[in-house]
Design a protein around this motif. Structure first.
Motif, PDB file in Angstrom:
ATOM      1  N   ILE A  53       3.989   1.624   2.594  1.00 44.87           N
ATOM      2  CA  ILE A  53       5.178   2.385   2.245  1.00 44.87           C
ATOM      3  C   ILE A  53       4.770   3.835   1.969  1.00 44.87           C
ATOM      4  O   ILE A  53       3.592   4.189   2.053  1.00 44.87           O
ATOM      5  CB  ILE A  53       5.907   1.786   1.018  1.00 44.87           C
ATOM      6  N   SER A  54       5.730   4.671   1.626  1.00 40.85           N
ATOM      7  CA  SER A  54       5.445   6.091   1.390  1.00 40.85           C
ATOM      8  C   SER A  54       4.501   6.259   0.201  1.00 40.85           C
ATOM      9  O   SER A  54       4.477   5.447  -0.727  1.00 40.85           O
ATOM     10  CB  SER A  54       6.741   6.859   1.146  1.00 40.85           C
ATOM     11  N   GLY A  55       3.734   7.332   0.240  1.00 36.69           N
ATOM     12  CA  GLY A  55       2.739   7.586  -0.792  1.00 36.69           C
ATOM     13  C   GLY A  55       3.336   8.113  -2.077  1.00 36.69           C
ATOM     14  O   GLY A  55       4.547   8.298  -2.211  1.00 36.69           O
ATOM     15  N   VAL A  98       0.849  -1.192   0.000  1.00 38.23           N
ATOM     16  CA  VAL A  98       0.000   0.000   0.000  1.00 38.23           C
ATOM     17  C   VAL A  98       0.885   1.242   0.000  1.00 38.23           C
ATOM     18  O   VAL A  98       1.708   1.426   0.899  1.00 38.23           O
ATOM     19  CB  VAL A  98      -0.927   0.021   1.228  1.00 38.23           C
ATOM     20  N   LYS A  99       0.697   2.088  -0.998  1.00 36.86           N
ATOM     21  CA  LYS A  99       1.456   3.332  -1.075  1.00 36.86           C
ATOM     22  C   LYS A  99       0.662   4.438  -0.385  1.00 36.86           C
ATOM     23  O   LYS A  99      -0.296   4.971  -0.947  1.00 36.86           O
ATOM     24  CB  LYS A  99       1.727   3.704  -2.535  1.00 36.86           C
ATOM     25  N   GLY A 100       1.046   4.753   0.845  1.00 33.61           N
ATOM     26  CA  GLY A 100       0.352   5.810   1.576  1.00 33.61           C
ATOM     27  C   GLY A 100      -0.339   5.307   2.828  1.00 33.61           C
ATOM     28  O   GLY A 100      -0.336   4.116   3.151  1.00 33.61           O
ATOM     29  N   ASP A 101      -0.957   6.224   3.522  1.00 34.41           N
ATOM     30  CA  ASP A 101      -1.599   5.973   4.814  1.00 34.41           C
ATOM     31  C   ASP A 101      -2.807   5.041   4.665  1.00 34.41           C
ATOM     32  O   ASP A 101      -3.613   5.193   3.745  1.00 34.41           O
ATOM     33  CB  ASP A 101      -2.049   7.323   5.390  1.00 34.41           C
TER      34      ASP A 101
END
Length: 310
Positions: free
Chosen positions: A263-265, A200-203
Motif C-alpha cells: 500500500i502507499s508509504g 507493506v507500507k511503501g515500495d
C-alpha cells in the motif's frame, strides 16, 4: 558499585542495556513512561521510576544521584508517529535530552550516551552513508534526534563526554510485536504469524541496514568509555537488505502461505539507506558479529513462542 541511569528500560533496547549493567554488578536506575514499553521487562533489581524524561518533576526525583553514565534511550521512535503528534515527538526526543544534559552539568555526571537514529540522514545520494554526510531529515522524528545531537555537542564543551549513536534498523528477540508503527522486521513478522498476511507500507524495493540487538547493546556499553568531548558514529551492519527480501525470508522461515499487500508509504519514510561502520570500529573497536540470517532465525523462533501464548 557504580550508579547508572538508563532511560527507556521498559523497552527493547533499554531493557537489555540495563540488564548488562546490572549483570556487571552496578546499581541501575530506570525512567520510562510505559507509552510503548512494558513494566514487566524492566530488569529485576533496577530502581524503576515511572514517568516522562521530558517532565522536570521526574528528573528532580533523581535527587542529585552521581551517575557514572546516563544512557538516554527513551523516546518516541517512529517517523510515522512523529507526523501524528510532532509536538510530543519534540518533547520526548529533544526536550528530554536537554533536561538530562542539564542534570549532568548540575551534578557533575561526566558521561552521556544517546540513542540517535539513521533517520537524521534522510535520503542520501552517496551510500554507504558516513557520519560526514550532511543530515537532511525527512521526518519530525529525525529533526528532534538531530537537535539532540547538537545539544550533546554543545554540552560536551562543559566537560561532559557525550556520544550519539546513530542506530540503523535494530531487530531481534524482545522487540515489541504489538507496535505496528515501529520496527520493520517485527511488524512484518507479527502480521505474518498472527494474520497470515503482511501489509507493506511503501515500495518493495526500499532497503535498510539491519543490526542485531546484541551487537547494539555491545556498542552502547563500549561508548561509555569514550573521553574528550563529543563523539558520533553509526551502528549498522554496513550492507543493505530490500523490503521484498525481508518478506521472502519471513515466508520461507514460517513455511506456510502468507499473503502480501503493498500500500502507499508513510510520510517522511526514507527510500533506501545503509551505513558505514568504520568510525565505530576506529573509536570503540566495535563491529557487528551477528549475520542477519542468524539473528533473524533467532528472532523468528522467539516470536513464534511469544505469539503462540496469545
Amino acid at each position: 558499585m557504580k550508579n547508572y541511569l538508563v532511560t527507556g528500560a521498559a523497552g527493547f533496547i533499554g531493557s537489555k542495556v540495563a540488564q548488562n549493567l546490572l549483570d556487571a554488578g552496578n546499581k541501575v536506575y530506570v525512567i520510562d513512561n510505559l507509552s510503548t514499553g512494558f513494566k514487566e521487562i524492566v530488569p529485576h533489581g533496577a530502581e524503576f521510576i515511572e514517568g516522562d524524561c521530558a517532565d522536570p518533576a521526574i528528573i528532580k526525583r533523581l535527587e542529585g544521584i552521581q551517575f557514572e553514565c546516563i544512557y538516554h534511550i527513551a523516546g518516541q521512535s517512529s517517523g510515522e508517529v512523529s507526523f501524528e503528534n510532532p509536538v510530543y515527538d519534540l518533547q520526548t526526543n529533544a526536550q528530554s535530552t536537554l533536561l538530562l544534559l542539564e542534570y549532568c552539568r548540575k551534578f557533575g555526571v561526566k558521561n552521556f550516551v544517546y540513542a540517535s537514529t539513521m533517520s537524521v540522514y534522510g535520503n542520501q545520494e552517496v551510500l554507504p552513508v558516513s557520519e560526514k554526510a550532511i543530515p537532511i531529515p525527512e521526518s519530525f522524528y529525525g529533526v528532534g534526534k538531530l537537535a539532540s545531537e547538537h545539544y550533546l555537542r554543545i554540552f560536551s564543551k562543559f566537560g561532559i563526554n557525550c556520544t550519539a549513536i546513530r542506530l540503523f534498523n535494530v531487530y531481534g528477540p524482545g522487540q515489541n510485536l504489538s507496535n505496528m508503527k515501529q520496527g520493520m522486521v517485527s511488524i512484518f513478522l507479527a502480521q505474518a504469524i498472527q494474520d497470515g498476511k503482511i501489509v507493506v507500507k511503501g515500495d518493495k524495493n526500499r532497503f535498510r541496514d539491519f543490526v542485531y540487538i546484541d551487537d547494539v547493546v555491545d556498542a552502547f556499553i563500549r561508548a561509555e568509555k569514550l573521553e574528550n568531548g563529543f563523539h558520533l558514529f553509526n551502528i549498522c551492519n554496513g550492507g543493505k537488505l530490500h523490503v521484498y527480501e525481508i518478506v521472502d525470508y519471513i515466508i520461507e522461515s514460517l513455511g506456510k502461505p502468507v499473503e502480501v499487500e503493498y500500500i502507499s508509504g508513510t510520510p517522511g519514510d526514507q527510500f533506501g539507506i545503509f551505513g558505514s561502520n568504520e568510525e565505530a570500529l576506529k573509536e570503540i573497536n566495535w563491529q557487528p558479529k551477528i549475520h542477519f540470517k542468524v539473528g533473524f532465525t533467532q528472532m523468528v523462533n522467539w516470536a513464534l513462542k511469544q505469539l503462540s501464548k496469545n
